[in-house]
Design a protein around this motif. Structure first.
Motif, PDB file in Angstrom:
ATOM      1  N   THR A 126       0.826  -1.223   0.000  1.00  0.00           N
ATOM      2  CA  THR A 126       0.000   0.000   0.000  1.00  0.00           C
ATOM      3  C   THR A 126       0.853   1.263   0.000  1.00  0.00           C
ATOM      4  O   THR A 126       0.640   2.165   0.793  1.00  0.00           O
ATOM      5  CB  THR A 126      -0.955   0.005   1.209  1.00  0.00           C
ATOM      6  OG1 THR A 126      -0.177  -0.016   2.407  1.00  0.00           O
ATOM      7  CG2 THR A 126      -1.891  -1.165   1.188  1.00  0.00           C
ATOM      8  N   LYS A 184       1.204   3.183  -2.785  1.00  0.00           N
ATOM      9  CA  LYS A 184       0.826   3.897  -4.004  1.00  0.00           C
ATOM     10  C   LYS A 184      -0.536   4.539  -3.806  1.00  0.00           C
ATOM     11  O   LYS A 184      -1.101   4.471  -2.722  1.00  0.00           O
ATOM     12  CB  LYS A 184       0.825   2.922  -5.187  1.00  0.00           C
ATOM     13  CG  LYS A 184      -0.017   1.682  -4.958  1.00  0.00           C
ATOM     14  CD  LYS A 184       0.362   0.593  -5.919  1.00  0.00           C
ATOM     15  CE  LYS A 184       0.394  -0.792  -5.389  1.00  0.00           C
ATOM     16  NZ  LYS A 184       0.795  -1.127  -4.093  1.00  0.00           N
ATOM     17  N   LYS A 185      -1.078   5.133  -4.838  1.00  0.00           N
ATOM     18  CA  LYS A 185      -2.413   5.722  -4.737  1.00  0.00           C
ATOM     19  C   LYS A 185      -3.426   4.631  -4.414  1.00  0.00           C
ATOM     20  O   LYS A 185      -3.299   3.491  -4.878  1.00  0.00           O
ATOM     21  CB  LYS A 185      -2.796   6.406  -6.044  1.00  0.00           C
ATOM     22  CG  LYS A 185      -1.979   7.634  -6.349  1.00  0.00           C
ATOM     23  CD  LYS A 185      -2.414   8.252  -7.661  1.00  0.00           C
ATOM     24  CE  LYS A 185      -1.561   9.475  -7.960  1.00  0.00           C
ATOM     25  NZ  LYS A 185      -1.872  10.038  -9.270  1.00  0.00           N
ATOM     26  N   VAL A 186      -4.440   4.987  -3.649  1.00  0.00           N
ATOM     27  CA  VAL A 186      -5.472   4.034  -3.238  1.00  0.00           C
ATOM     28  C   VAL A 186      -6.110   3.374  -4.465  1.00  0.00           C
ATOM     29  O   VAL A 186      -6.384   2.171  -4.458  1.00  0.00           O
ATOM     30  CB  VAL A 186      -6.535   4.729  -2.360  1.00  0.00           C
ATOM     31  CG1 VAL A 186      -7.679   3.805  -2.036  1.00  0.00           C
ATOM     32  CG2 VAL A 186      -5.912   5.268  -1.093  1.00  0.00           C
ATOM     33  N   GLU A 187      -6.322   4.144  -5.518  1.00  0.00           N
ATOM     34  CA  GLU A 187      -6.935   3.608  -6.732  1.00  0.00           C
ATOM     35  C   GLU A 187      -6.082   2.499  -7.343  1.00  0.00           C
ATOM     36  O   GLU A 187      -6.606   1.508  -7.852  1.00  0.00           O
ATOM     37  CB  GLU A 187      -7.159   4.726  -7.773  1.00  0.00           C
ATOM     38  CG  GLU A 187      -8.108   5.821  -7.329  1.00  0.00           C
ATOM     39  CD  GLU A 187      -7.463   6.848  -6.392  1.00  0.00           C
ATOM     40  OE1 GLU A 187      -8.231   7.531  -5.689  1.00  0.00           O
ATOM     41  OE2 GLU A 187      -6.225   6.953  -6.341  1.00  0.00           O
ATOM     42  N   GLU A 188      -4.759   2.656  -7.297  1.00  0.00           N
ATOM     43  CA  GLU A 188      -3.856   1.638  -7.836  1.00  0.00           C
ATOM     44  C   GLU A 188      -3.899   0.368  -6.981  1.00  0.00           C
ATOM     45  O   GLU A 188      -3.888  -0.745  -7.515  1.00  0.00           O
ATOM     46  CB  GLU A 188      -2.425   2.173  -7.912  1.00  0.00           C
ATOM     47  CG  GLU A 188      -2.248   3.282  -8.931  1.00  0.00           C
ATOM     48  CD  GLU A 188      -0.847   3.881  -8.872  1.00  0.00           C
ATOM     49  OE1 GLU A 188       0.114   3.157  -9.213  1.00  0.00           O
ATOM     50  OE2 GLU A 188      -0.722   5.054  -8.479  1.00  0.00           O
ATOM     51  N   THR A 189      -3.952   0.544  -5.669  1.00  0.00           N
ATOM     52  CA  THR A 189      -4.065  -0.607  -4.767  1.00  0.00           C
ATOM     53  C   THR A 189      -5.374  -1.337  -5.043  1.00  0.00           C
ATOM     54  O   THR A 189      -5.408  -2.572  -5.112  1.00  0.00           O
ATOM     55  CB  THR A 189      -3.991  -0.150  -3.295  1.00  0.00           C
ATOM     56  OG1 THR A 189      -2.744   0.515  -3.085  1.00  0.00           O
ATOM     57  CG2 THR A 189      -4.112  -1.328  -2.348  1.00  0.00           C
TER      58      THR A 189
END
Length: 176
Positions: A142, A144-149
């Motif tokens: 975790t 990176k950006k939340v969207e990437e996760t």
């Protein structure tokens, strides 16, 4: 489908879980909220102001999960919960330290959680406790950006997440 999301405090469990339930229209089960609601704790640990949980009672409460849910909490690595997928969130140490500082954790609580992450505690416990389970285990970093996760977790849910199969994370490879 029953999805478990675990990891040390500050790894992003609640954030990710709430996005998953919204995206997949699933029921949300927070272990911390369940502990509060059902009074599943016995005392407060003076060192870190944390509740000492009655693990037998908690395990009993989590034995009959609804069919379509996300269950979230750092304690679900301590005993097998009837899951299809267990996602272990991992966080590079410097980033985790920043997140825990924002929560104003005391020194003992901070070090305990950082050491747990350094020692792969949640992954190690899950490997042991879920070894006879049908749950498929994955690790997601975790940092990176939340969207990437969330995209990585979508890949896992869709069945293409072999590169995330636990254990694979070496946190010394990641920057914050």
């Amino acid at each position: 489908m029953r999805i478990g999301v675990t990891g040390v405090p500050g790894s992003g469990k609640t954030t990710i879980s709430k996005l998953l339930i919204e995206k997949y229209n699933m029921e949300y089960i927070s272990v911390n909220e369940l502990i509060e609601k059902k009074n599943l704790w016995t005392t407060i640990d003076a060192r870190d102001d944390a509740k000492v949980v009655n693990m037998i009672a908690l395990k009993r409460e989590l034995e009959n999960l609804p069919e379509n849910c996300v269950v979230e909490g750092h304690l679900i690595c301590e005993f097998p919960v009837p899951l299809d997928i267990l996602i272990i969130l991992r966080t590079p140490i410097k980033l985790l330290e920043t997140r825990l500082n924002q929560r104003e954790y005391n020194d003992f609580k901070m070090k305990s959680n950082l050491y747990s992450e350094l020692l792969d505690y949640c992954t190690d416990r899950a490997k042991c406790k879920y070894c006879k389970s049908n749950a498929r285990m994955f690790e997601v970093v975790t940092n990176k950006k939340v969207e990437e996760t969330l995209e990585e977790i979508d890949t896992i849910i869709k069945g293409d997440g072999n590169k995330f199969k636990a254990p694979w994370v070496n946190l010394t490879e990641f920057d914050v």
